[in-house]
Write a protein that holds these residues in place. Sequence first.
Motif, mmCIF file in Angstrom:
data_model
loop_
_atom_site.group_PDB
_atom_site.id
_atom_site.type_symbol
_atom_site.label_atom_id
_atom_site.label_comp_id
_atom_site.label_asym_id
_atom_site.label_seq_id
_atom_site.Cartn_x
_atom_site.Cartn_y
_atom_site.Cartn_z
ATOM 1 N N MET A 1 30.078 50.542 54.048
ATOM 2 C CA MET A 1 30.785 49.857 55.147
ATOM 3 C C MET A 1 32.223 50.375 55.273
ATOM 4 S SD MET A 1 29.585 45.940 54.746
ATOM 5 C CE MET A 1 27.882 45.443 54.695
ATOM 6 N N PHE A 2 32.860 50.624 54.126
ATOM 7 C CA PHE A 2 34.226 51.164 54.180
ATOM 8 C C PHE A 2 34.201 52.577 54.758
ATOM 9 C CE2 PHE A 2 34.838 47.775 51.092
ATOM 10 C CZ PHE A 2 36.053 47.249 51.511
ATOM 11 N N GLU A 3 33.183 53.375 54.333
ATOM 12 C CA GLU A 3 33.109 54.755 54.830
ATOM 13 C C GLU A 3 32.838 54.775 56.329
ATOM 14 O OE1 GLU A 3 30.244 56.437 52.117
ATOM 15 O OE2 GLU A 3 31.713 56.184 50.492
ATOM 16 N N GLU A 4 31.926 53.920 56.790
ATOM 17 C CA GLU A 4 31.567 53.915 58.221
ATOM 18 C C GLU A 4 32.725 53.455 59.107
ATOM 19 O OE1 GLU A 4 28.112 51.392 58.350
ATOM 20 O OE2 GLU A 4 27.028 52.782 57.027
ATOM 21 N N THR A 5 33.549 52.546 58.597
ATOM 22 C CA THR A 5 34.608 51.985 59.447
ATOM 23 C C THR A 5 35.949 52.680 59.259
ATOM 24 O OG1 THR A 5 35.168 50.379 57.738
ATOM 25 C CG2 THR A 5 33.575 49.678 59.397
ATOM 26 N N GLY A 6 36.113 53.367 58.120
ATOM 27 C CA GLY A 6 37.406 54.000 57.825
ATOM 28 C C GLY A 6 38.436 52.999 57.323
ATOM 29 N N ALA A 7 38.005 51.760 57.044
ATOM 30 C CA ALA A 7 38.960 50.751 56.547
ATOM 31 C C ALA A 7 39.227 50.997 55.056
ATOM 32 C CB ALA A 7 38.393 49.349 56.748
ATOM 33 N N SER A 8 40.382 50.507 54.589
ATOM 34 C CA SER A 8 40.720 50.690 53.181
ATOM 35 C C SER A 8 40.440 49.395 52.416
ATOM 36 C CB SER A 8 42.199 51.061 53.046
ATOM 37 O OG SER A 8 42.985 49.996 53.528
ATOM 38 N N GLU A 9 40.347 49.513 51.087
ATOM 39 C CA GLU A 9 40.090 48.331 50.245
ATOM 40 C C GLU A 9 41.127 47.243 50.502
ATOM 41 O OE1 GLU A 9 39.995 49.634 46.170
ATOM 42 O OE2 GLU A 9 37.820 49.799 46.224
ATOM 43 N N GLU A 10 42.388 47.663 50.640
ATOM 44 C CA GLU A 10 43.460 46.665 50.790
ATOM 45 C C GLU A 10 43.256 45.838 52.064
ATOM 46 O OE1 GLU A 10 46.733 49.452 51.145
ATOM 47 O OE2 GLU A 10 47.254 48.665 53.106
ATOM 48 N N GLU A 11 42.622 46.442 53.078
ATOM 49 C CA GLU A 11 42.422 45.725 54.336
ATOM 50 C C GLU A 11 41.377 44.610 54.198
ATOM 51 O OE1 GLU A 11 43.309 48.359 58.144
ATOM 52 O OE2 GLU A 11 41.909 49.401 56.824
ATOM 53 N N ALA A 12 40.587 44.656 53.115
ATOM 54 C CA ALA A 12 39.503 43.678 52.955
ATOM 55 C C ALA A 12 40.002 42.347 52.413
ATOM 56 C CB ALA A 12 38.441 44.245 52.018
#
Length: 323
Positions: free
Chosen positions: A230-241
């Motif tokens: 999910m992080f790879e598909e969206t480009g979001a970072s761990e901190e954003e979660a």
Amino acid sequence: MEKATMPRNLLEKSSRILLVSHVQPDGDAIGSLLGLGLSLRAKGKSIVMYNEDPVPASFAFLPGADLIVQDAGDISRFDTLIVLDSGDAERMGNKAAELKKIPAILNIDHHPSNTEFGTHNLIDTDAASTTVMIWRLLKEMQWTIPGDAAWGIYTGIFTDTGGFRFGNTNTEALSIAAEMTACGVHPETVGTNILGSYSFSYIRLLQKALASIRLCADGKLATMTLTRAMFEETGASEEEASGLVNYARYIAGVKMAVLIREKEEEAVLPWKVSMRADKDIDASAIAVAHGGGGHRAAAGFSTALSPDAILNMLENQIQSQRL
Ligand code: 5GP
Ligand code: MN
Ligand code: MN
């Protein structure tokens, strides 16, 4: 708690001070570094503000955020280490063992799970944020709070009280926040940067996080699961979660929400569990039992248990408490 005069003597004696807060820093971790670090600097102390992880983008607007380093250099030159908002020494990250060799360690924190790992420990589990404790310390020292430090103090209160909403929001927290606005802090600037400027990658991750929500234990437990894919598909970072778990928490009837997140890198404990609980459940006790820590209402741990096993464990906890 140690005598209030103790940190005062230590701070007055110290000349080369390293300040550190917990990995994956939140607003209180960054705010307490800046609130105390910039105040000590204004008093002519030689200070370094350090965090193993970079300052999250939403806190980059804070005055002095650019002074926080990810490499503290030669540790042996410091006479004092100040550890902020960290329940145990390991929360400092990979350099924890090396940092613990600094002769004087002042541990300032408000987590009930604090292990009192410092040579000096200033712990108050009733403080709404670590920055509240820093404000008290600065008042006791009779130091003027510099305008740049005020932004950090306000931010720690703002984020740890969930924007002045959570159970730890009290008269002291609100009055310190008000005083910080008189020192030049703009609440709108803090609110907009921290709560109101999402990246599109975050919104895409939010879509997946919402789609993953499941209710169990008769609607009392809500879970959200985020995989590496999910992080790879969206480009979001761990901190954003970090704040996503609240979407599960605020479903009516839910007593505990849990976000189970797969870590980005290969890890011995590949799952990070974030819990948010209402007043009937002690999330901190569950976290401590699994090697983590936190507060009654917000706690976390890392584990090798599978997401299904984590859910089973939590479901059993909730059923056994007959909530
Ligand atoms: P979050 O769920 O936002 O990561 O953390 C919630 C609270 O639990 C924070 O106060 C944080 O410091 C604490 N916490 C989260 N994970 C851990 C952990 O692995 N160890 C310890 N000691 N505390 C944690
Ligand atoms: Mn924190
Ligand atoms: Mn805190």
